[in-house]
Design an enzyme around this catalytic site. Structure first.
Site, mmCIF file in Angstrom:
data_model
loop_
_atom_site.group_PDB
_atom_site.id
_atom_site.type_symbol
_atom_site.label_atom_id
_atom_site.label_comp_id
_atom_site.label_asym_id
_atom_site.label_seq_id
_atom_site.Cartn_x
_atom_site.Cartn_y
_atom_site.Cartn_z
ATOM 1 N N SER A 141 0.838 -1.201 0.000
ATOM 2 C CA SER A 141 0.000 0.000 0.000
ATOM 3 C C SER A 141 0.867 1.243 0.000
ATOM 4 O O SER A 141 1.938 1.277 0.613
ATOM 5 C CB SER A 141 -0.895 -0.041 1.237
ATOM 6 O OG SER A 141 -0.853 1.186 1.916
ATOM 7 N N LYS A 142 0.354 2.285 -0.673
ATOM 8 C CA LYS A 142 1.152 3.510 -0.761
ATOM 9 C C LYS A 142 1.275 4.206 0.594
ATOM 10 O O LYS A 142 2.072 5.115 0.769
ATOM 11 C CB LYS A 142 0.582 4.437 -1.812
ATOM 12 C CG LYS A 142 -0.684 5.132 -1.452
ATOM 13 C CD LYS A 142 -1.002 6.210 -2.469
ATOM 14 C CE LYS A 142 -2.272 6.929 -2.052
ATOM 15 N NZ LYS A 142 -2.803 7.817 -3.048
ATOM 16 N N ARG A 143 0.460 3.767 1.563
ATOM 17 C CA ARG A 143 0.586 4.343 2.906
ATOM 18 C C ARG A 143 1.897 3.904 3.563
ATOM 19 O O ARG A 143 2.361 4.526 4.491
ATOM 20 C CB ARG A 143 -0.564 3.884 3.811
ATOM 21 C CG ARG A 143 -1.915 4.062 3.247
ATOM 22 C CD ARG A 143 -2.554 5.392 3.656
ATOM 23 N NE ARG A 143 -3.581 5.766 2.703
ATOM 24 C CZ ARG A 143 -3.451 6.744 1.805
ATOM 25 N NH1 ARG A 143 -2.374 7.484 1.760
ATOM 26 N NH2 ARG A 143 -4.414 7.007 0.950
ATOM 27 N N LYS A 144 2.449 2.778 3.063
ATOM 28 C CA LYS A 144 3.669 2.288 3.716
ATOM 29 C C LYS A 144 4.828 2.102 2.753
ATOM 30 O O LYS A 144 5.986 2.164 3.161
ATOM 31 C CB LYS A 144 3.380 0.940 4.381
ATOM 32 C CG LYS A 144 2.461 1.062 5.552
ATOM 33 C CD LYS A 144 2.644 -0.124 6.464
ATOM 34 C CE LYS A 144 1.546 -0.183 7.486
ATOM 35 N NZ LYS A 144 0.876 -1.467 7.488
#
Ligand code: GLU
Length: 502
Positions: free
Chosen positions: A252-255
């Protein structure tokens, strides 16, 4: 049967490594079977689709060398290949479903749906739509239409029995119909949903095999039912396991950096990147990890596709990249390649004005600007955290600025500046206190250098985001609980208490 496969990305964000992964396997499959690989743009979500995201899909896949035989830009026999240009087609097929009684008009308002969900949640029931308009009398439909009440068209999913289909990797998949909602097919704005447009297009474009990620598996019963309603034969399905981050969770682009451009801009070679993606879904007969796409095309066999999720391990990518760099780029061509990558005139013409008045000698150019060209910055807690602000609070600052930039996907210098000001106010701290020690140190690893916001624009969104994530990780990150708490403050527009001295 001639093999025709496709990827159908939605242009709603940065070009994702998962899109390259699916493109790669569709391309390998097509070439192995001497078939065709199609690129279709699924831009029916008008509020999220953007032309620049569409262009970025073309650019990113082209950088990977994953070229398509038919698509919006190259044309083909079954076009148009962009769903927003096919609205009349979907309208025609919705009418067929309505006529045959396989679909119905549903006038339930968004408020009613919300209440329904809340009620279901309270009762601990499934939160779907309760099918209240599935059997409206024709007169009632007529009268609501005459009053111009907004409506959606829903699919009549069977109420009992099971849906069964064969996946070439997973085998037989069975789903009780009772677990499947009456899916919306046409939205109140007249646009089709993914499900309708996807099935109609796959049929009309004569797609023989659907190779897509596991996350679409729950949609497949709805698709199978649609094929059935139209009296069409469904294609064969291959649902590929997901890509996971190093933490074992969905990439995920959050991580993690998930944009293909991040890898291009960090100096990876497309052939190494593609080899790396291949490795994640397929194993060659001999125990080898380095191979060309042509070798995989030659030796491809669906039985050798992986059945469990693969980890996107950048260390492995680094190792492969080094191999390709040594073997594919002779030393006398290395500088040409590095120049093309990062020392090209386009970048330099933007960088020079930022350095012009800031160096006493040419020798200081690199001291000032090295951060544009390196992948690893020497972070330290002392450097990243302003005096009196804890590592956790520094993470709050970085995370909220990321949210600010992401909300309109606007990473321009002006928006970055405005965001940093707003975040300072949000936490009740001095703007200067966060600009140099937090933002400057995060993006450059230094406290002095060229102007921050111009430098961020030049670094680009992907590297900027990656450095924010890296700095937060370095500082220990934020637990899910803290993130949720921060989100609540963010929604309520004040996080001052998070910085009040206890
Ligand atoms: N539009 C979907 C996506 O964004 C396509 C999924 C599929 O391949 O059916 O990936």
């Amino acid at each position: 049967m001639s093999v025709r496969v496709r990827i159908a990305p939605s242009p709603t964000g940065d070009p994702h490594v998962g899109t390259a992964y699916m493109a790669l396997y569709n391309l390998i499959f097509a070439k192995h079977h001497k078939g065709k690989f199609i690129l279709r743009i699924e831009d029916t979500d008008q509020s999220r689709s953007k032309p620049e995201y569409e262009q970025n899909i073309y650019k990113a896949l082209s950088w990977c060398g994953l070229n398509w035989d038919e698509g919006p830009d190259v044309g083909g026999e079954y076009g148009p290949y962009k769903q927003s240009e096919r609205l009349d087609i979907y309208k025609k097929y919705v009418d067929i479903l309505l006529e045959k009684g396989h679909a119905y008009k549903c006038f339930t308002t968004p408020e009613e749906l919300k209440m329904m969900r809340e009620m279901n949640a309270k009762l601990g029931q499934k939160s779907g739509y309760d099918r209240r308009h599935r059997n409206l009398a024709p007169e009632e439909i007529h009268s609501r239409m005459a009053q111009k009440q907004p409506f959606v068209v829903r699919l009549k999913v069977p109420l009992t029995g099971i849906c069964e289909f064969e996946d070439e990797i997973k085998g037989k998949i069975t789903t009780p119909w009772a677990d499947v909602d009456d899916q919306v097919l046409l939205k109140s704005d007249g646009f089709p949903t993914y499900h309708l447009a996807n099935v109609v297009d796959d049929h009309l474009m004569k797609i023989s095999h659907i190779i897509r990620g596991d996350e679409w598996l729950p949609s497949t019963p709805k698709h199978i039912h649609l094929y059935d309603c139209f009296g069409w034969t469904p294609p064969q399905y291959i649902h590929m396991p997901l890509l996971l981050g190093i933490d074992g969770k969905k990439l995920s682009k959050r991580k993690n950096p998930t944009s293909i451009f991040f890898y291009r801009d960090s100096g990876y070679l497309p052939e190494a990147f593609v080899n790396f993606l291949t490795l994640m879904g397929f194993s060659m007969t001999e125990d080898r990890e380095i191979y060309s796409m042509n070798e995989v095309i030659r030796d491809f066999d669906t039985k050798r596709l992986g059945t469990s999720a693969a980890v996107f391990d950048i260390k492995k990518l680094d190792w492969l990249n080094q191999h390709y760099l040594i073997n594919n780029i002779p030393a006398d061509q290395l500088w040409t390649r590095i120049k093309e990558w990062g020392f090209n005139d386009t970048l330099m013409s933007k960088l020079m004005p930022l350095c012009h008045t800031r160096i006493k000698t040419f020798g200081e150019f690199f001291e000032l600007c090295d951060f544009f060209f390196v992948n690893h910055l020497p972070y330290s807690e002392k450097f990243l955290c302003p005096k009196g602000i804890t590592p956790e609070q520094t993470c709050y600052i970085l995370q909220t600025i990321l949210w600010y930039l992401e909300q309109n996907d606007d990473w321009s210098r002006d928006n970055f500046f405005a965001g940093s000001k707003e975040i300072a106010t949000f936490f009740g701290i001095n703007h200067k206190k966060i600009v140099i020690p937090v933002l400057y140190a995060t993006l450059t690893g230094k406290h002095t250098g060229p102007p921050l916001f111009d430098s961020a624009t030049l670094l680009g969104k992907d590297k900027t985001r990656a450095r924010f994530l890296k700095a937060m990780e370095f500082l220990g990150g934020l637990s899910n609980k803290k993130l949720q708490q921060l989100q609540k403050f963010w929604i309520s527009k004040s996080g001052v208490t998070l910085f009040e001295k206890s």
